[in-house]
Every structure is written in C-alpha cells, then in structure tokens.
Scaffold this active site. Structure first.
Site, PDB file in Angstrom:
ATOM      1  N   LYS A 115       0.850  -1.192   0.000  1.00  0.00           N
ATOM      2  CA  LYS A 115       0.000   0.000   0.000  1.00  0.00           C
ATOM      3  C   LYS A 115       0.889   1.247   0.000  1.00  0.00           C
ATOM      4  CE  LYS A 115      -3.801  -2.494   0.610  1.00  0.00           C
ATOM      5  NZ  LYS A 115      -5.006  -2.548  -0.263  1.00  0.00           N
ATOM      6  N   LYS A 119       2.058  -9.269  -1.895  1.00  0.00           N
ATOM      7  CA  LYS A 119       1.435  -9.230  -3.212  1.00  0.00           C
ATOM      8  C   LYS A 119       1.165  -7.801  -3.688  1.00  0.00           C
ATOM      9  CE  LYS A 119      -3.129  -9.895  -3.544  1.00  0.00           C
ATOM     10  NZ  LYS A 119      -3.601  -8.491  -3.470  1.00  0.00           N
ATOM     11  N   ASP A 169      -1.338  -5.012  -5.382  1.00  0.00           N
ATOM     12  CA  ASP A 169      -2.770  -4.800  -5.250  1.00  0.00           C
ATOM     13  C   ASP A 169      -3.429  -5.107  -6.599  1.00  0.00           C
ATOM     14  OD1 ASP A 169      -3.936  -2.656  -2.689  1.00  0.00           O
ATOM     15  OD2 ASP A 169      -5.036  -4.223  -3.763  1.00  0.00           O
ATOM     16  N   GLU A 170      -4.715  -5.334  -6.591  1.00  0.00           N
ATOM     17  CA  GLU A 170      -5.410  -5.812  -7.789  1.00  0.00           C
ATOM     18  C   GLU A 170      -5.373  -4.813  -8.935  1.00  0.00           C
ATOM     19  OE1 GLU A 170      -8.360  -3.570  -5.367  1.00  0.00           O
ATOM     20  OE2 GLU A 170      -6.885  -5.139  -4.957  1.00  0.00           O
ATOM     21  N   HIS A 208      -6.966 -13.317  -7.278  1.00  0.00           N
ATOM     22  CA  HIS A 208      -7.652 -12.201  -6.655  1.00  0.00           C
ATOM     23  C   HIS A 208      -9.033 -12.123  -7.295  1.00  0.00           C
ATOM     24  CE1 HIS A 208      -8.815  -8.330  -5.150  1.00  0.00           C
ATOM     25  NE2 HIS A 208      -7.726  -8.273  -4.418  1.00  0.00           N
ATOM     26  N   ARG A 209     -10.067 -11.940  -6.502  1.00  0.00           N
ATOM     27  CA  ARG A 209     -11.436 -12.036  -7.033  1.00  0.00           C
ATOM     28  C   ARG A 209     -12.130 -10.695  -7.222  1.00  0.00           C
ATOM     29  NH1 ARG A 209     -15.243 -13.713  -1.851  1.00  0.00           N
ATOM     30  NH2 ARG A 209     -14.367 -12.186  -0.425  1.00  0.00           N
ATOM     31  N   HIS A 212      -8.950 -15.795  -2.688  1.00  0.00           N
ATOM     32  CA  HIS A 212      -9.587 -14.960  -1.665  1.00  0.00           C
ATOM     33  C   HIS A 212     -11.006 -15.467  -1.403  1.00  0.00           C
ATOM     34  CE1 HIS A 212      -6.975 -11.114  -1.814  1.00  0.00           C
ATOM     35  NE2 HIS A 212      -6.357 -12.012  -2.551  1.00  0.00           N
ATOM     36  N   LYS A 265     -13.428  -6.014   6.265  1.00  0.00           N
ATOM     37  CA  LYS A 265     -14.210  -4.944   5.634  1.00  0.00           C
ATOM     38  C   LYS A 265     -15.128  -5.406   4.526  1.00  0.00           C
ATOM     39  CE  LYS A 265     -10.764  -3.618   2.127  1.00  0.00           C
ATOM     40  NZ  LYS A 265      -9.681  -2.680   1.712  1.00  0.00           N
ATOM     41  N   SER A 275      -8.612 -11.899   3.602  1.00  0.00           N
ATOM     42  CA  SER A 275      -7.992 -10.596   3.354  1.00  0.00           C
ATOM     43  C   SER A 275      -9.054  -9.512   3.293  1.00  0.00           C
ATOM     44  CB  SER A 275      -7.268 -10.671   1.994  1.00  0.00           C
ATOM     45  OG  SER A 275      -6.734  -9.442   1.605  1.00  0.00           O
ATOM     46  N   GLY A 276      -8.670  -8.259   3.688  1.00  0.00           N
ATOM     47  CA  GLY A 276      -9.622  -7.167   3.532  1.00  0.00           C
ATOM     48  C   GLY A 276     -10.046  -6.585   4.869  1.00  0.00           C
ATOM     49  N   GLY A 277      -9.396  -5.439   5.244  1.00  0.00           N
ATOM     50  CA  GLY A 277      -9.803  -4.778   6.482  1.00  0.00           C
ATOM     51  C   GLY A 277      -9.329  -5.492   7.732  1.00  0.00           C
ATOM     52  N   GLY A 294      -3.649  -2.457   5.064  1.00  0.00           N
ATOM     53  CA  GLY A 294      -3.628  -1.366   6.049  1.00  0.00           C
ATOM     54  C   GLY A 294      -3.168  -1.854   7.409  1.00  0.00           C
TER      55      GLY A 294
HETATM   56  O1  LIG Z   1      -6.245  -5.030  -0.930  1.00  0.00           O
HETATM   57  C1  LIG Z   1      -6.988  -5.745  -0.318  1.00  0.00           C
HETATM   58  C2  LIG Z   1      -7.077  -5.637   1.162  1.00  0.00           C
HETATM   59  O2  LIG Z   1      -6.390  -4.520   1.650  1.00  0.00           O
HETATM   60  P1  LIG Z   1      -6.569  -4.102   3.169  1.00  0.00           P
HETATM   61  O3  LIG Z   1      -5.959  -5.162   4.002  1.00  0.00           O
HETATM   62  O4  LIG Z   1      -5.832  -2.800   3.299  1.00  0.00           O
HETATM   63  O5  LIG Z   1      -8.014  -3.963   3.443  1.00  0.00           O
HETATM   64  C3  LIG Z   1      -7.734  -6.785  -1.086  1.00  0.00           C
HETATM   65  O6  LIG Z   1      -7.890  -6.299  -2.406  1.00  0.00           O
HETATM   66  C4  LIG Z   1      -9.028  -7.244  -0.517  1.00  0.00           C
HETATM   67  O7  LIG Z   1      -8.748  -8.126   0.481  1.00  0.00           O
HETATM   68  C5  LIG Z   1      -9.934  -7.926  -1.537  1.00  0.00           C
HETATM   69  O8  LIG Z   1     -11.108  -8.397  -0.940  1.00  0.00           O
HETATM   70  P2  LIG Z   1     -11.464  -9.958  -0.884  1.00  0.00           P
HETATM   71  O9  LIG Z   1     -10.331 -10.597  -0.184  1.00  0.00           O
HETATM   72  O10 LIG Z   1     -12.746 -10.018  -0.113  1.00  0.00           O
HETATM   73  O11 LIG Z   1     -11.623 -10.402  -2.272  1.00  0.00           O
HETATM   74 MG   LIG Z   2      -6.550  -5.012  -2.898  1.00  0.00          MG
END
Ligand SMILES: O=C(COP(=O)(O)O)[C@H](O)[C@H](O)COP(=O)(O)O
Ligand SMILES: [Mg+2]
Length: 428
Positions: A151, A177, A179-180, A270-271, A303, A310, A354-356, A379
């Site tokens: 990030k 990794k 980011d998407e 990554h989805r 994922h 989040k 992953s995510g939040g 984050g």
């Molecule tokens: O970049 C992030 C998380 O970043 P952070 O940790 O800063 O929130 C991912 O793209 C998400 O996890 C995707 O969502 P999912 O895993 O539900 O597909």
């Molecule tokens: Mg991401």
C-alpha cells in the site's frame, strides 16, 4: 418450448451435471413454467415449439428438473454431459449462467452451485501446487501464512514498492502481493517492479532464513501479454504469479493455467469484481460457483473473505467457500445451497482471508479458519504506528500468541510491536 423438463421422478446419473438455481418467476408466471423455460433455454430449446428438435434428440439431450421446491424458490437440474464441451468453462457458463439470467419470465435467477461429474474433473489438472504444494514451497507446514498487500494500492515507484515489500518480508511476512489494480502503469512498470522486488525478497530470505514469496500481478490486456509477463517472472526466478480472475475471464484463466504448469508458477487468484455477479443473493452466480471453477481450472490460492474484516460475506458463506477449497469430498448442505462434490483427487486450494484486517484480529481469524489459511494485511501492516516492518512483526507475534493459546494482551507485555498494534486497533 417442450413441456417435459419437470421430472421429479428422475434420479441423476453419475455422468450428469447438477445445477441448483434460485428462481423467482415474474408476476403471473407459475413456478414450474419459469423452471421449464429456464431448463429449455439453458440447454436445447427456444421460446416456442421448434420443429427442428426431433423427439430422439430431445430424449437424448433434454435436462431433467428433478427437484422442485417452490417455497424455497429452488430447483435442481440434471444436464447430460453431452450438452457440454467438458474442458470449456466458458461454454458451460454460456449454458447454465447465460441467457437464462436475462429472461423476462423470471424476476430473479441465481446459479447457486454446480456439481461437476467425474468426466469433467478428468479433463482438468486442478491446482498445480495447491495447499500442500504451497506449504512445501514456503516451508511453512504448521501455521497460517502471513501476507501483505503493498500500500498505497498504486502510485509508488518500483524502487519504493520493492522497499515496502522488503520491509514487510524483513518484519515477518511470508507473502507480499501487488494490489489488484497495479499492473504496468508508467510510475511502476511491471518488469522493473518484478526485478527489484524479487531481488529484495531474496535478500530478506538470506537474512531471515525463511522463504519469501512475491506475488506479482500479471493481469494484462491480452492473454499473449499475460503469458509474456508470466515468463518474465519465471525467468526472474519467481515462484508465483497473481491474477485478477474475474476481469481477465475464464478463457484467459484456462490459458494461464496451462502456461503456469510449464512455467512452474503458483497462481494467486484475486477475485475483485466478483460482487458484480455474486453479491445479490437472488440473482447472478454465487461466489461458491466462482470458487469451484477456480479449483477445477487450477488456481492455487483464492480470496474467500474474512467474516471479521471490511468485505461482504457472512460466516456461513465464507466457511462454505473454505470447505470447497480444502475438502476432497464436500458434503451437501441444503441450508447453504451447497451440492455434494467429490473432487476426484484434484488438489485443495489455499484459502485467503484478506480485507480490512489488523494484527489484533488474528485470534478471531485463527478460531474461524484454523491453520490452513493465508491471512493478508494491507492497512493492518502499513498503518502500524512503528512502520511496515513492525506491522508485519506484530502479525507474527499475534499469530504466535494464538498458536500458544496466550491472550494478545499477555503476549504484548514483552512484544512491543504487538503492544503498539493493540494500542492502535483495540484501545480506541
Ligand atoms: O487489498 C486488499 C485488502 O487490503 P486491506 O488489508 O488494506 O483492506 C484486497 O484487495 C481485498 O482483500 C480484496 O477483498 P477480498 O479478499 O474479499 O476479495
Ligand atoms: Mg486489494
């Protein structure tokens, strides 16, 4: 349109494809009428009686709606394997998730699950590495893997990107990794980024004695270009490639799996964009179907959601996805619209939460997922008050505490990175 697709006396054959659908007929339309049109349109028929469909052909190829539950707005359909090009996911989806989702005769229609017959499983290799292969690759056999996403999502130079990755590895991350939405933008070109980041991953490996994996995003405008990027990674000594599976599409995924096999690269799925068709519980395609197609094609990790983070995804749904990733034989679960699936020896995928997520959430994640999960913190690592490396260390410390059954607060007494994380994310 033929009128004989509703067939509750039919018992599916081992060679049949089984699909479960959620159907909401439009106003004034009878439930079985809607199911009949859905069955016909997803297979051989049209909206009117077509003279070109002989009784013999119909008898051979017609689908069987063998389960009808109007109250639950649910039907199950058995399709002859002959209807399908067994090695073609795009062809299968064109039938069971194609026109039927657009028909006026239904207000909503959702493909909840597909059970693949052995004949189709035999056509696919499945994951090249899968969960056991990733464990071998990383040398981590008995705990969840810790990963991060560099990030900010985009904007860093390749040098800065590699530096953030290095700090993450040095602090304790197993995986880093992209980011998407980071691919080959001017400020951070793919090839330079890969080269610099893999070099620093190697440096971190020699300093920590742990294997360090960089998951570089090969998503690109054409399959040809994705394959070129994949081969650049192979030549640079990478072990992984990352793909935005929904934006690139199923044909691209099947192509990349074939290429990855030769390149010896593990594939991270990554989805992003999945919610465009998975989020509405009444219309579209379930995330379960997406996950199953990924295992079939042969993505190595996917994922699946976090429950506590989040992104959208209830616990029961996330755990159904987890089971579909890791079990050899998935039992049916009517309450979750999950059909029984024998994976016929295809390797399990490594589920990714992953995510939040913050390091302080690791005890909950460990309770929910156990050891076979990759926990990713974007984050949650790069917003740590003491910086990226400390953020990664706080994750490892929180994991150690969870594995030892010690509370975070107790463990933080002599682990200052974790203490700082607790102060930031628990003591609001
Ligand atoms: O970049 C992030 C998380 O970043 P952070 O940790 O800063 O929130 C991912 O793209 C998400 O996890 C995707 O969502 P999912 O895993 O539900 O597909
Ligand atoms: Mg991401």
């Amino acid at each position: 349109m033929r009128r004989d697709y509703i067939d509750t006396g039919y018992s599916p054959k081992d060679t049949d494809f089984i699909c479960e659908f959620h159907i909401e007929p439009s106003a004034g339309v009878n439930f079985e009428e809607a199911a009949t049109h859905m069955a016909g349109e997803s297979s051989i028929d049209s909206w009117t009686e077509i003279a070109t469909l002989s009784p013999e052909l119909a008898a051979r190829l017609k689908p069987h709606v063998f389960y009808v539950d109007e109250d639950a707005q649910t039907v199950r359909v058995a399709y002859s394997e002959e209807l399908f090009e067994l090695y073609s996911v795009p062809q299968v989806l064109s039938a069971v998730a194609g026109n039927i989702l657009s028909m006026k005769i239904v207000d909503n229609l959702r493909l909840q699950d597909i059970a693949f017959p052995k004949s189709m499983l035999r056509e696919f290799k499945g994951p090249g590495f899968g969960l056991p292969g990733i464990r071998k690759l990383t040398g981590v056999q008995d705990r969840p893997l810790i990963g991060t996403i560099v990030k900010p999502k985009v904007g860093l130079t390749s040098e800065k990107h590699a530096e953030v990755a290095y700090n993450s590895f040095a602090g304790g991350c197993d995986l880093v990794k992209d980011d998407e939405n980071l691919t080959d933008q001017k400020f951070n070109k793919f090839e330079k980024r890969a080269e610099l980041t893999l070099k620093l991953a190697e440096k971190a490996e020699s300093e920590t004695g742990e294997r360090k994996m960089y998951l570089c995003n090969i998503t690109a405008p054409t399959c040809k270009e994705m394959i070129r990027r994949m081969n650049i990674l192979k030549d640079l000594g990478a072990s992984y490639a990352m793909i935005d599976i929904v934006p690139v599409g199923w044909t691209a995924l099947q192509t990349l799996r074939e290429e990855a096999g030769d390149a010896g690269l593990a594939l991270h799925a990554h989805r992003c964009m999945h919610s465009a068709y998975t989020r509405n519980p009444r219309h579209g395609i379930s995330m379960l179907v997406v996950a199953k197609l990924c295992r079939l094609i042969g993505l190595d990790q996917l994922h699946i959601g976090t429950v506590v983070g989040k992104m959208h995804g209830e616990k029961h749904e996330v755990l159904s996805l987890r089971d579909e990733c890791v079990l050899d034989n998935v039992p049916a679960d009517e309450s979750q619209h999950v059909l029984a699936q024998d994976w016929g020896g295809l390797k399990p995928m490594f589920p990714v939460a992953s995510g939040g997520l913050a390091p302080t959430m690791i005890p909950d994640l460990y309770t929910i997922f156990g050891r076979d999960v990759i926990m990713q913190f974007g984050g949650g690592i790069h917003a740590h008050p003491m910086g990226t490396a400390a953020g990664a260390t706080a994750c490892r410390q929180a994991l150690e505490a969870s594995l030892e059954g010690v509370s975070l607060q107790e463990y933080a007494k002599n682990h200052r990175e974790l203490e700082a994380a607790i102060n930031k994310w628990l003591k609001k």
